[in-house]
Structure formats: C-alpha cells, structure tokens
Design an enzyme around this catalytic site. Structure first.
Site, PDB file in Angstrom:
ATOM      1  N   ASP A 183     -10.536 -48.468 -17.014  1.00 51.40           N
ATOM      2  CA  ASP A 183      -9.389 -48.254 -16.138  1.00 51.40           C
ATOM      3  C   ASP A 183      -9.740 -48.637 -14.704  1.00 51.40           C
ATOM      4  O   ASP A 183     -10.501 -49.588 -14.502  1.00 51.40           O
ATOM      5  CB  ASP A 183      -8.934 -46.789 -16.247  1.00 51.40           C
ATOM      6  CG  ASP A 183      -7.437 -46.616 -16.099  1.00 51.40           C
ATOM      7  OD1 ASP A 183      -6.916 -46.915 -15.018  1.00 51.40           O
ATOM      8  OD2 ASP A 183      -6.776 -46.188 -17.062  1.00 51.40           O
ATOM      9  N   HIS A 256      -5.019 -43.879 -11.095  1.00 53.36           N
ATOM     10  CA  HIS A 256      -4.688 -44.070 -12.513  1.00 53.36           C
ATOM     11  C   HIS A 256      -5.883 -43.755 -13.412  1.00 53.36           C
ATOM     12  O   HIS A 256      -5.767 -43.027 -14.402  1.00 53.36           O
ATOM     13  CB  HIS A 256      -4.229 -45.514 -12.709  1.00 53.36           C
ATOM     14  CG  HIS A 256      -3.644 -45.814 -14.051  1.00 53.36           C
ATOM     15  ND1 HIS A 256      -4.417 -46.174 -15.139  1.00 53.36           N
ATOM     16  CD2 HIS A 256      -2.358 -45.841 -14.486  1.00 53.36           C
ATOM     17  CE1 HIS A 256      -3.629 -46.405 -16.179  1.00 53.36           C
ATOM     18  NE2 HIS A 256      -2.377 -46.208 -15.813  1.00 53.36           N
ATOM     19  N   SER A 595       0.230 -44.968 -20.516  1.00 49.74           N
ATOM     20  CA  SER A 595      -1.119 -44.725 -19.991  1.00 49.74           C
ATOM     21  C   SER A 595      -1.498 -43.266 -20.098  1.00 49.74           C
ATOM     22  O   SER A 595      -2.685 -42.928 -20.222  1.00 49.74           O
ATOM     23  CB  SER A 595      -1.197 -45.147 -18.519  1.00 49.74           C
ATOM     24  OG  SER A 595      -1.298 -46.534 -18.387  1.00 49.74           O
TER      25      SER A 595
END
Length: 804
Positions: A183, A256, A595
């Site tokens: 990520d 994220h 996600s």
C-alpha cells in the site's frame, strides 16, 4: 517567412525559418529554396529532436517466469543486463546498460524492468525465454479507497454472538502469522501498532526494516516486524520524488496504507474515534496479534492532491511481490488494482505476482475496485486471488435537518456541527452565477457557480454529494450545506464546514418545501452515532461488479465484507480529507472503499491460517466462500444501493462469516498446476517448464467454489467439481439446488458419503437450457446449490448465460 522541409530518416520534419534562425539562403531556383545550414550544432539538435519524438523511452517490465535456483544474485542481474546489451548494441557501454535497468527481480520472480524505446521493446519481446513485455504505467494501478468486527459477529447468528472471541482465542489472535500489506506505507507511531505484551518475532521471518527519511529500525517492533519502500519504478516514470509531499521511506503520508494495515492487524485501542468523536469505541484489527510487514508501493501523483489518489507502478509492485515471497509472509493484503485488459494474465503485476505467491502457499486477498455500480467493472479477477467487494455495517451517523415548519428530514454526517438557529434555506439552482451552469449541472454546487450575494448567511441545498459541493457553499459564504445522495447508503465525509447528506427522498422533500414555503428555513442537528440498522449489510454503491471481463467463466467478486464508513488508524502527516484546504490532524479516520473490505478478509485469512496451517490458498478461499451468507441481519436478502436484491455479480458468494469458515465441512481445493491448466484454456503460458495437454479443460471446469458458464452454446453443458472432506469421519452430504431462471440444473450424484477426513469425491453438474431462455440471450441468470450434512451447509452460487 519560409517553410522548409528537411529530409530525415523518418517522416519529413517541417520547420520554420524564424524558429530555427536560418543563417543564409544561398540560391533560389524555380521558386524552390535550397538552404545550407552551416551550424553543426543545429544539425545535431535536429537529430536529437527526431530521436526524442520517434523513440520515446518508457519503463517496461520484461517478465521471464521464475528462477530455477541455479544462479547467484550477481549472475541473475548480469543475465538481465545481457538482454539490454543485446538490444542497445555493442556501442552502448556496460555502465549505460546498467543505468537503464530499474529493477532486477532476483528472489522468486524472474524478470526486470528497464527504460526502453518501442523499437527495443519489439526486439526484446522476440527473444528466447521472454514471457511478456509490458509498460509500467505509473497511473494505471491505484488504491481502492471499531464496529465492523462486532457487526460481522452478528451475521454469524444469535447462537454465535461470542464467536469472534472464540475464533480469536483458537487462532491465538494470529500471533504466528505474518501479513504483508502492499500500500502507501504506515504511520508507525499509531497506538494500533504498539507491540506491548507480544511475543518475539517469528523465526521464519526473513525480511528487513528498511531505513529512510523519518523512518529507522526503531520504528519496527514485534507488531510491525518489517517495512520496505519501492521508488525506482515511480521515479523512472514520473521523475524524482517531491520530498515535500512524501517521505523517501516506508512512512505513510497518504493515510490509506495505515488504515488498511490497522484494519488487518491493529491492536485494541480503547476510546478511539474519528474527528468530532464519531464512531467512538475500541478500535481493533481483525487479528490483533498478527505480525505486519509493510511494502510501500504507492506515491503521490505529481501535480495532484492526495485526495485524487496515488500512483503505484507495475514494476515496483512486482519488486514488492518478489521481496514479500522471500521475506516469508503467509498472507498478502492488496487494496490496489486497475481495470483489467485483454492482456491481463500476462501483463498485470498483481495477477503475475500473486500466482508466484500462491505457488508458495501464500494467500492473496485483493480489493474488487470502486467503479460500481456499473456492470463489468470488477478488478483483480485472477482465480488464484480472493477478490473482495464492499458492503455496509449496521452503524449510521445521524444528523437530521430541522425545517422551519417543524418537519424533520433524515441526514447523515461525521462533520462536527454546533447547534444553530434556523437560517434561510435556498436551492443551489436558484442562487447560481448566471452562465456558469448548464441544464445538467444546475444545482450541483460546482466550483465557482454560486453567487456570494445570494448565498451569504444561508443554508444551501445541492444535488451533488461530494467534497467540492460543500467547499463551494463555504466559498460563497453559506452557513451550512445539505447535499443530495442518489443511493440508499450514505458515504460519510468529515467536511470542513457544517454539512449533512440526505437521501433522494429527503432531497425531493426539501425541494418541495423550498418551492411551497414563502420563507423556507432550516438548521442542521449535530450528528450522533447510531447502531443497529436492520437492513445491513447493503452493497456499497461504489463496489465494482461482475461479470468478469477477462473471463466471465470465473465468477468475480468472490465475497463481500465491511468496506463502508470504516474507522481505523490514520497518518498524522495528512488530514482527514487529504486536500490542501484541510489542515486538521487525526489519529483515526473513517474511510470507505473495497480497500477497506479487503483487509477485513485478510485478517480472517490470517486466523484461518493459524488454525489450519496446512490449508492451501484455495482451501482458505473455499471455506470463506461456501460458508458466507446472502441474507442481512434480519434474514432478508442482501440488497444493493438502489434497493434491489443484490446478486452474485455484486457480493460473489455472499457476506463472509469468519467463525463458520473455521469448520466448512467440505472444501473445493486447487493447486498451482490447476491454475496453469486454467491458463491453458486462455491460450496462455506463464511457466516454460509446463506444457499444456492436447485436451485442455474448459475454464468452467476449474475446481472453483462458484460456478459460472458464460455464452453457453447448445442446450446442455456439463462440468465437474471435486470436494474434500475437512469435517468429521463417516459423514453424508445431501444436495439441494435452486436452478437459475430459464435453466435446469442436474447434479449427480445426489449425495456424497465420506468415511474419513481428507477423502475426496467428484460430482457432475449439468446445466440444461430451457427454450424460454433464448429470449434472455447473453443475460445472466443466477441460482445456487448446496451440500449439507445437517451441521454444515456448503453453498455455491451459479451464474449462466447463453449465446444462441
């Protein structure tokens, strides 16, 4: 002022005398101009210009399959450079050849990435041993951007309310399992990654804690046991990293990666909440004691805000796969993806890398994508990965709108709002600057469209529900914004000014009130967290849908999990909104996307691997899929965001139920060889040591826990499945079938008897098309079949379409 045509090796190059400063026109004959260019520098620059435009260089991946273990690391890199030397010519020095090399994959994946011209790509593609050559596009792959675990337990059933804690205890909270998270990095200081009370790092770990800017070895611990970052491919494609926007290290500036890592394996943190105190409770990952290995592959897109996403290059991702496999991870959680192309299996980094991982019995979970509700948008469709859609949980953030006539209209927000008096309410379409909108954009509160004179001091109703609409009301001086949402689920956002979002019915009610009331007024009621909505789960409107565009005979997504309004750890280097106007700093943030659903499944995979270390990747997927549910918390069918019953192209096999997956009864297993045989059905070879048989099984015959038959020709089609008993000895499973409309399904035999653990039985599934289904040509119909021994129910969805 003349135009001059200079003959080159390529197309004629048209230049302008003023632009190139021609020195002298020597002679003119018959109106033709003969020009002598005395400047050698000019000639050289022209040659350079032609070379630059006709032979543009880009980063390409040259995929060679896998290593045989016979070469040293130095020999591998020399071998990779030999390909480059061959295409660049003997006049190119070895130093220049190595300078063009970006990545050399030396652990498991055999291949490299390099800066090449199209001509060099053509040459290298035809060389012996080259499987595929493809462009590493920095903008193709992107991220798919508390209460969720309690909600998952609710779906297990009333007799299993303590099932989650039981599962965690049986799996030792995942303490010996290593999950790699690919990520945007990690914020290591988050309380979610503390290692208090954790045991030493597993001896099987072979990875490193790579140091860099604002990140050193002390940032790794017994929870974050490793971290790496991959920047070569990004910089080769997009230029040097702007170090004012991101850290040249595994540290996360986007948020994220921290959010997904925390969802997988965050420790239990009491009194965690989003900004404004929303979703307050104990934040925890699905496997609180699992070990996390961070692989940072995503970086800011140049000249764009973080809110517009990150760039994750193909060659950097392959390098991360190569390291993760060698490092010893057991699970890979990948909340990234791109829309699949026809060359998916030979050019997609996640598909290629995950096949190498699965060969080493590493389970790979991937997000399905955020391009729903449009059909045929599902990503990460390889049959060897677990593809996860997103759905809601039973929590909402209520922030009603109170009108001047006393009426209350439902709204939702996680924006901190102070109770205010009533203010004039206006519709955005009535307070726009003339000429800034069209008939299809009026009322949307697009940037620069609202009149300050007409908006100042008012509550504004907008037809649009994104951040920009709220910011436009703020810019124009509005005291609050009410945004309209077209779906029956609201994705909450911590706006910068008082804002709430209402449903389509609420939008219409407010429009009617504005039209009929002489002096319409409204105020926003401060939001609060409510738990226990009966309709959950509902499929998220953004969750990408099937059918699978690469091969519709593989049903994707596989499963759905919580991915809507999820609270988890966040990077303190970024703001909740990741836009320049937002300067707030938070430790936890609410995000939505596949996600977020993917790491929910990755966490349960880690627990299953802890309890069943001998299970294959396919066995884990089968257990999750066949024990899932297609009903919500009150036993009604799961619905989609438009209020209709959802189908397998939205939720796959259904919503996962972790505790039931521990004991699935039967599993549909598959091996690496089975996947190579499947690729044969697609006329693809990714392993030079494997030869496709003369008679290749059809794609639908892959031993998958779901069944899809696309474009069925003729009236009858038969496929085979094999199940393995992982339950009790001496058990008998009985068949139940619901045929897809327009088809009959006949399965033989009707019962399966197992005398011992590990015993296998095969059965044939025959699909018979009814005459009436001709009218539904190319449309899919859905059904299911189950095997049950009275304790276990092993359920598989069916999707069928006919071509003629």
């Amino acid at each position: 002022y003349y135009h001059i045509t200079i003959k080159t090796l390529g197309d004629p190059l048209i230049l302008d005398t003023k632009q190139i400063n021609i020195i002298q026109v020597i002679q003119m004959k018959n109106h033709h101009i003969i020009v002598f260019l005395f400047s050698f520098f000019l000639i050289m620059s022209l040659r350079g210009f032609v070379s630059c435009t006709d032979q543009e260089t880009k980063v390409y991946v040259v995929y060679l399959g896998e290593h045989n273990g016979e070469k040293t690391l130095e020999e591998i890199e020399d071998h990779h450079c030999s390909f480059l030397q061959s295409v660049k010519g003997t006049t190119t020095s070895k130093e220049d050849v190595r300078a063009s090399l970006v990545h050399s994959y030396k652990n498991v994946i055999n291949g490299f990435s390099a800066v090449l011209t199209p001509q060099e790509v053509d040459m290298i593609s035809g060389m012996e041993g080259v499987v595929s050559v493809f462009h590493s596009d920095p903008y193709e792959i992107r991220p798919h951007t508390t209460r969720s675990w309690d909600f998952v337990s609710l779906l297990e059933g009333t007799s299993l309310l303590n099932s989650r804690e039981e599962l965690l205890q049986n799996a030792s909270y995942g303490k010996d399992i290593i999950v790699g998270v690919m990520d945007s990095g990690v914020w290591p200081e988050s309380s979610s990654f503390n290692d208090e009370g954790m045991e030493p790092v597993p001896k099987s770990w072979n990875g490193i804690c790579q140091e860099g800017v604002a990140f050193n070895a002390s940032h790794c611990n017994r929870k974050l046991i490793g971290a790496r970052y991959y920047l070569k491919g990004y910089e080769a494609a997009a230029g040097p990293l702007n170090e004012t926007r991101d850290f040249r290290s595994p540290r996360d500036v986007y948020g994220h990666g921290t959010h997904t890592a925390g969802t997988v394996g965050g420790r239990r943190v009491a009194n965690a909440s989003a900004i404004g105190g929303f979703a307050k409770g104990t934040a925890t990952g699905g496997a609180p004691n699992v070990r996390l290995a961070i692989y940072k592959v995503c970086w800011p897109v140049p000249d764009r805000s973080l809110a517009e996403g990150n760039a994750c290059t193909t060659d950097d991702i392959l390098a991360a796969f190569d390291d993760a496999i060698a490092d010893g991870v057991h699970v890979l959680s990948i909340s990234l993806g791109s829309r699949p192309k026809s060359t998916y299996y030979t050019e997609d980094a996640i598909a290629i890398g995950s096949l190498h991982a699965v060969k080493k019995n590493i389970v790979v979970a991937c997000s399905a994508g955020n391009d729903g509700p449009t059909p045929s948008t599902v990503e990460n469709v390889a049959p060897w990965v677990i593809t996860v859609g997103a759905s809601s949980i039973d929590r909402v953030f209520s922030s009603p709108i109170m009108l001047g006539n006393g009426m209350i209209v439902e709204g939702q927000t996680v924006t901190p709002i102070k109770r205010r008096r009533l203010h004039p309410l206006v519709y955005a379409g009535d307070v726009e600057i003339r000429g800034t909108t069209a008939s299809n954009t009026t009322g949307a509160c697009l940037p620069g469209t609202l009149s300050r004179n007409l908006v100042r001091g008012k509550v504004v109703l907008c037809r649009n529900s994104d951040i920009q609409a709220s910011l436009e009301v703020k810019r124009a001086g509005g005291v609050a914004a009410i945004l309209g949402n077209q779906f029956n689920q609201i994705q909450v956002i911590p706006f910068l000014n008082p804002t709430t979002v209402t449903f389509l019915d609420g939008l219409n009610t407010l429009l009617t009130y504005i039209l009929t009331e002489k002096h319409p007024t409204a105020t926003l009621v401060p939001g609060n967290t409510k738990i226990g909505t009966n309709s959950a789960p509902v499929m998220a409107p953004f969750s990408s849908k099937g059918p699978n565009v690469v091969d519709p005979n593989i049903l994707k997504p596989d499963i759905t999990a919580p991915g809507f309004n999820i609270l988890a750890a966040w990077s303190e280097a970024s703001s909740p909104l990741n836009i320049p106007e937002d300067h707030r700093v938070v430790k936890y943030n609410i995000e939505s996307g596949t996600s977020m659903s993917c790491p929910h499944v990755s966490a349960i995979i880690a627990l299953l691997k802890s309890i069943h270390p001998d299970w294959s990747s396919a066995a884990v997927r089968s257990a999750l899929m066949t024990t899932s549910t297609i009903n919500n918390v009150v036993g009604r069918p799961i619905r989609n965001a438009t209020g209709d019953d959802a189908n397998p192209f939205e939720y796959g096999s259904g919503h996962f139920r972790p505790s039931r997956a521990v004991d699935p009864g039967l599993i549909y297993d598959a091996t690496y060889t089975d996947y190579l045989l499947y690729l044969c059905s697609q006329n693809i070879s990714l392993n030079s040591l494997f030869s496709c048989p003369e008679k290749v099984p059809t794609a639908s015959n892959l031993n998958y826990p779901s069944l899809a038959i696309a474009n069925m020709r003729g009236s009858i089609r038969t496929v085979t499945r094999v199940v393995t008993n992982v339950g009790k000895d001496n058990s008998t499973y009985v068949l139940a079938v619901r045929s897809p409309p327009g088809y009959a399904v006949d399965i033989v035999p009707k019962s399966l008897c197992f005398s011992k653990f590990g015993e296998k039985h095969s059965f044939n599934i025959t699909i018979i098309r009814a005459q009436s289904s001709v009218e539904r040509r190319n449309e899919f119909s859905f059904g299911w079949y189950t095997w049950s021994d009275g304790v276990h129910v092993v359920r598989s969805p069916i999707a069928v379409s006919s071509s003629a």
